[in-house]
Scaffold this motif. Structure first.
Motif: not given
Length: 386
Positions: A197-215
């Motif tokens: 698509h001429p207006k398509y600028l690409g994929l940026i993956p979902h942004a996940i804030d890991l600071s509160n996601l304890t493994y």
């Protein structure tokens, strides 16, 4: 840079906002709170006609007068906040039609924000004309419209998606694409329909804030714990009926080896802790890539059944069943994968660690925010972008 993020799904733009602020930029998020999910926003656009009785009254007034009280209220709220919503370097919409009312009103809102600010971008992160038309034309092997073609559910279940194919929406879509600098996707389910698509600028993956996601490393006892979170409003579109059948198959074969937790329509703050003790999380079926909920669960170390199709394996150069489990629209195949994990519990520990590392490597919200800034700046400096 001063950035206005308009509209929200889960916490997609909230995390972009926090990434931008960490990098020293001024960013605000303006949206409703994504229905029952009650996600965080900076400026809450409230629809006062969501309760059962008020919704009935809204419909009655619209039928009698043609006036949509929700549209009147939301437009009034936005116009009253003109000073706060003006003079930003960037406005990024998360959807072509973020509100539940006629497209003519949404056109007015888009034009206001376009006129009040400098450069407008669109984030393809949910239903929109490119993704829905691609699915409707059966260009995906399967999609959120597969259950519609299979006559599952009712017409009402799919009316939100199909509304993106109406003449009214097509006119809005064309207007928006004529006035934006470009469109960005945040996973492969939206990337694939936009390729070339001429207006398509690409994929940026979902942004996940890991600071509160304890493994937490999985602790596996006598039972494998499986969590199935259900959004009843998207029951068939998410493949919940298929997950239900798969769980029934596994329960019959291994009744003493599994524990199943089922939760429905939880607000985000409850949902994110509801699956803490689970080893396996069933997310969605009709996807090629992971959505926001899947990625947050992966960051916490869960083995997630979700979109992990061949296109995703190739894009990220990873091996099948090493990071997430591809949930095909086949209950027996899903049951077989669950059985494989029951019989090989060491795989749960292995996939859990890989999943966290994957999210850290590809979805860190600060790195994603840098990618947005790079694209925005490049387009702003491009005099032929519109």
């Amino acid at each position: 840079m001063k950035v206005l993020l308009f509209g929200e799904y889960n916490r997609a733009q909230w995390n972009i906002k926090h990434g931008l602020k960490t990098l020293g930029h001024d960013a605000i998020l303006v949206s409703n709170r994504d229905g029952f999910k009650k996600v965080d926003v900076d400026i809450d656009i409230i629809d006062p006609y969501r309760s059962f009785l008020r919704k009935k009254f809204r419909i009655l007034v619209k039928n009698l007068t043609g006036i949509d009280l929700s549209a009147v209220s939301i437009k009034r709220q936005i116009k009253s906040k003109k000073e706060l919503l003006s003079n930003h370097d960037i406005v990024q919409f998360i959807n072509e039609a973020p509100f539940d009312f006629d497209r003519k009103h949404q056109l007015i809102i888009f034009n206001w924000l376009k006129d009040w600010n400098k450069s407008v971008f669109l984030l393809s992160a949910g239903l929109d004309y490119p993704s829905v038309s691609y699915a409707f034309d059966k260009k995906f092997r399967y999609s959120i419209l597969t259950p519609y073609f299979e006559n599952k559910g009712s017409q009402k279940d799919f009316s939100p998606a199909l509304s993106y194919l109406t003449d009214a929406h097509l006119a809005l879509h064309k207007h928006i694409f004529n006035h934006i600098r470009g469109v960005i996707s945040n996973d492969l389910d939206y990337h694939i329909p936009l390729i070339n698509h001429p207006k398509y600028l690409g994929l940026i993956p979902h942004a996940i804030d890991l600071s509160n996601l304890t493994y937490k490393t999985p602790v596996i006892g006598d039972k494998i714990i499986i969590f199935h979170g259900i959004n009843t409003y998207n029951y068939y579109k998410k493949g919940n009926d298929i997950f239900k059948t798969a769980l029934e198959l596994v329960s019959k074969k291994y009744p003493s080896k599994i524990e199943i937790i089922i939760a429905k329509n939880l607000p985000y703050k409850d949902y994110i802790i509801s699956f803490d003790k689970a080893h396996i999380l069933l997310d969605q079926v009709y996807a090629y890539d992971q959505g926001f909920n899947a990625l947050e669960a992966m960051a916490k170390g869960k083995v997630v059944f979700t979109g992990a199709e061949q296109e995703w394996l190739e894009h990220y150069k990873v091996k099948e069943d090493s990071i997430a489990i591809n949930a095909l629209p086949d209950a027996e195949k899903i049951a077989k994968k669950i059985e494989w994990l029951i019989l090989n519990p060491e795989k749960i520990t292995e996939i859990s660690a890989n999943a966290r590392q994957f999210v850290e490597a590809h979805h860190n919200h600060i790195n994603c925010a840098k990618m947005y800034l790079d694209i925005w700046r490049k387009e702003i400096d491009n005099p032929t972008a519109i």
